[in-house]
Design a protein around this motif. Structure first.
Motif, PDB file in Angstrom:
ATOM      1  N   TYR A  17       0.847  -1.191   0.000  1.00  0.00           N
ATOM      2  CA  TYR A  17       0.000   0.000   0.000  1.00  0.00           C
ATOM      3  C   TYR A  17       0.879   1.236   0.000  1.00  0.00           C
ATOM      4  O   TYR A  17       1.905   1.277   0.674  1.00  0.00           O
ATOM      5  CB  TYR A  17      -0.929  -0.014   1.224  1.00  0.00           C
ATOM      6  N   TYR A  20      -0.862   7.711  -2.525  1.00  0.00           N
ATOM      7  CA  TYR A  20      -0.753   8.127  -3.923  1.00  0.00           C
ATOM      8  C   TYR A  20      -1.424   9.481  -4.107  1.00  0.00           C
ATOM      9  O   TYR A  20      -2.584   9.665  -3.729  1.00  0.00           O
ATOM     10  CB  TYR A  20      -1.430   7.073  -4.797  1.00  0.00           C
ATOM     11  N   ASN A  22      -2.983  12.194  -6.611  1.00  0.00           N
ATOM     12  CA  ASN A  22      -3.588  12.286  -7.936  1.00  0.00           C
ATOM     13  C   ASN A  22      -2.729  13.225  -8.784  1.00  0.00           C
ATOM     14  O   ASN A  22      -2.541  14.384  -8.407  1.00  0.00           O
ATOM     15  CB  ASN A  22      -5.016  12.819  -7.807  1.00  0.00           C
ATOM     16  N   ASN A  30      -4.666   9.523  -1.601  1.00  0.00           N
ATOM     17  CA  ASN A  30      -5.383   8.412  -0.991  1.00  0.00           C
ATOM     18  C   ASN A  30      -4.448   7.220  -0.838  1.00  0.00           C
ATOM     19  O   ASN A  30      -3.371   7.192  -1.400  1.00  0.00           O
ATOM     20  CB  ASN A  30      -6.635   8.048  -1.790  1.00  0.00           C
ATOM     21  N   GLN A  32      -3.560   3.558  -1.700  1.00  0.00           N
ATOM     22  CA  GLN A  32      -3.810   2.737  -2.881  1.00  0.00           C
ATOM     23  C   GLN A  32      -3.025   1.437  -2.790  1.00  0.00           C
ATOM     24  O   GLN A  32      -1.848   1.452  -2.457  1.00  0.00           O
ATOM     25  CB  GLN A  32      -3.396   3.505  -4.140  1.00  0.00           C
ATOM     26  N   MET A  50       0.315   0.028 -10.490  1.00  0.00           N
ATOM     27  CA  MET A  50      -1.017   0.478 -10.100  1.00  0.00           C
ATOM     28  C   MET A  50      -1.528   1.426 -11.166  1.00  0.00           C
ATOM     29  O   MET A  50      -0.748   2.091 -11.842  1.00  0.00           O
ATOM     30  CB  MET A  50      -1.008   1.130  -8.723  1.00  0.00           C
ATOM     31  N   TYR A  51      -2.821   1.443 -11.312  1.00  0.00           N
ATOM     32  CA  TYR A  51      -3.461   2.262 -12.345  1.00  0.00           C
ATOM     33  C   TYR A  51      -2.859   1.997 -13.715  1.00  0.00           C
ATOM     34  O   TYR A  51      -2.609   2.909 -14.500  1.00  0.00           O
ATOM     35  CB  TYR A  51      -3.370   3.757 -12.006  1.00  0.00           C
ATOM     36  N   GLU A  67      -2.666  -2.161   4.799  1.00  0.00           N
ATOM     37  CA  GLU A  67      -3.508  -0.995   4.540  1.00  0.00           C
ATOM     38  C   GLU A  67      -3.647  -0.154   5.816  1.00  0.00           C
ATOM     39  O   GLU A  67      -3.647   1.074   5.762  1.00  0.00           O
ATOM     40  CB  GLU A  67      -4.874  -1.440   4.029  1.00  0.00           C
TER      41      GLU A  67
END
Length: 81
Positions: A17, A20, A22, A30, A32, A50-51, A67
């Protein structure tokens, strides 16, 4: 390959975790989940996936094994989630 980060050892296949931000709205951050994988461009190195994007996994990235740990760090840095 393994990397030491936050006094833990990560290896390809681990789920970790991160906090991150934006990239389009820097004021939004947040917790992630990310997968630790072998970097496709540098197979001898690890990356975070990720993403649908690979990010270098270095000691400069705050990575958390749980987390709950990531959320505690987020709250300490940014206030309530």
């Amino acid at each position: 390959m393994e990397i030491n980060n936050q006094d833990s050892v990560y290896q390809a296949g681990d789920v970790v975790y991160v906090i991150y931000r934006n990239p389009h709205t820097q004021s939004v951050a947040n917790v992630q989940a990310a997968a630790v994988v072998n970097d496709p461009d540098h197979p001898e190195e690890l990356a975070l996936f990720m993403y649908e994007t690979y990010y270098p996994l270095t000691n400069e990235v705050a990575v958390y094994a749980s987390e709950a740990d990531a959320e505690a760090a987020y709250t300490q840095s940014f206030g309530q989630m």
